[in-house]
Design a protein around this motif. Structure first.
Motif, PDB file in Angstrom:
ATOM      1  N   TYR A   1      42.409   4.301  71.271  1.00 39.34           N
ATOM      2  CA  TYR A   1      41.716   3.027  71.128  1.00 39.34           C
ATOM      3  C   TYR A   1      42.034   2.049  72.255  1.00 39.34           C
ATOM      4  O   TYR A   1      41.203   1.257  72.642  1.00 39.34           O
ATOM      5  N   VAL A   2      43.245   2.106  72.752  1.00 42.44           N
ATOM      6  CA  VAL A   2      43.691   1.119  73.742  1.00 42.44           C
ATOM      7  C   VAL A   2      44.256   1.847  74.957  1.00 42.44           C
ATOM      8  O   VAL A   2      44.967   2.840  74.828  1.00 42.44           O
ATOM      9  N   GLU A   3      43.922   1.343  76.145  1.00 42.59           N
ATOM     10  CA  GLU A   3      44.467   1.868  77.401  1.00 42.59           C
ATOM     11  C   GLU A   3      45.218   0.746  78.111  1.00 42.59           C
ATOM     12  O   GLU A   3      44.937  -0.428  77.901  1.00 42.59           O
ATOM     13  N   THR A   4      46.121   1.143  78.948  1.00 41.14           N
ATOM     14  CA  THR A   4      46.823   0.171  79.776  1.00 41.14           C
ATOM     15  C   THR A   4      46.277   0.305  81.199  1.00 41.14           C
ATOM     16  O   THR A   4      46.239   1.400  81.756  1.00 41.14           O
ATOM     17  N   THR A   5      45.853  -0.804  81.751  1.00 39.54           N
ATOM     18  CA  THR A   5      45.288  -0.799  83.105  1.00 39.54           C
ATOM     19  C   THR A   5      46.424  -0.631  84.119  1.00 39.54           C
ATOM     20  O   THR A   5      47.600  -0.817  83.783  1.00 39.54           O
ATOM     21  N   PRO A   6      46.091  -0.299  85.380  1.00 37.84           N
ATOM     22  CA  PRO A   6      47.138  -0.178  86.407  1.00 37.84           C
ATOM     23  C   PRO A   6      47.963  -1.458  86.580  1.00 37.84           C
ATOM     24  O   PRO A   6      49.128  -1.405  86.952  1.00 37.84           O
ATOM     25  N   SER A   7      47.350  -2.604  86.267  1.00 38.94           N
ATOM     26  CA  SER A   7      48.090  -3.867  86.406  1.00 38.94           C
ATOM     27  C   SER A   7      48.884  -4.218  85.149  1.00 38.94           C
ATOM     28  O   SER A   7      49.510  -5.261  85.085  1.00 38.94           O
ATOM     29  N   GLY A   8      48.850  -3.344  84.127  1.00 45.07           N
ATOM     30  CA  GLY A   8      49.673  -3.558  82.949  1.00 45.07           C
ATOM     31  C   GLY A   8      48.982  -4.207  81.765  1.00 45.07           C
ATOM     32  O   GLY A   8      49.593  -4.420  80.724  1.00 45.07           O
TER      33      GLY A   8
END
Length: 172
Positions: free
Chosen positions: A107-114
């Motif tokens: 459901y949730v991802e973490t972007t490269p910037s956090g």
């Protein structure tokens, strides 16, 4: 400004108007005549498009009988029904991907910037669900679309048939 042709409620197609019992009491000649707006297409069932994916074809087979019983599908509805079926297949695909990846990032991802954001699978599933809902409403495939119309069974034959006459003579 008083409005334009897009103002107010959408016009009900003649077939749905008749299914609802002709609430406006319009004469049949006006509803079904040559100059009537919203001509009623022939009630032949559309063929399933060959380009649909296997799950979309399975959904087509699952719903076409019910749509035929409700009397609100015709050959001209093929594209709209294909949109619904393919949207359903896409939605099913994305939901299976979410279920598979639920432990990791369903459901949730973490972007490269956090930052946390809704996952790409979930975004695609939501878009497919919107397409499915929109196209399905055209055929009365959700409770609110059915509530807008009275989907009663057809009233029946107006005149007696030979079988009914014979039954009444012998079993009355």
């Amino acid at each position: 400004m008083a409005g334009n042709q897009n103002s107010g409620r959408r016009k009900t197609p003649a077939a749905l108007h008749l299914i609802n019992g002709n609430p406006s009491k319009l004469p049949a000649s006006q509803l079904l005549g040559a100059g009537a707006k919203g001509a009623v297409p022939a009630s032949a069932l559309p063929e399933c498009p060959t380009f649909l994916t296997a799950p979309a074809k399975a959904e087509w087979k699952r719903i076409i009988g019910d749509l035929a019983l409700m009397g609100n599908v015709a050959r001209v509805d093929r594209a709209e029904l294909a949109v619904y079926c393919q949207a359903y297949a896409d939605w099913k695909f994305f939901r299976e991907k979410i279920k598979k990846a639920q432990e990791d990032s369903g459901y949730v991802e973490t972007t490269p910037s956090g930052y946390k954001q809704i996952s790409a699978w979930m975004q695609n599933a939501n878009r497919a669900e919107e397409r499915m809902h929109k196209a399905g409403a055209s055929f009365g495939m959700n409770p609110s679309a059915r509530a807008a119309h009275d989907w009663r069974a057809p009233q029946g034959e107006l005149f007696a048939t030979e079988e009914r006459d014979a039954r009444d003579r012998f079993f009355d």
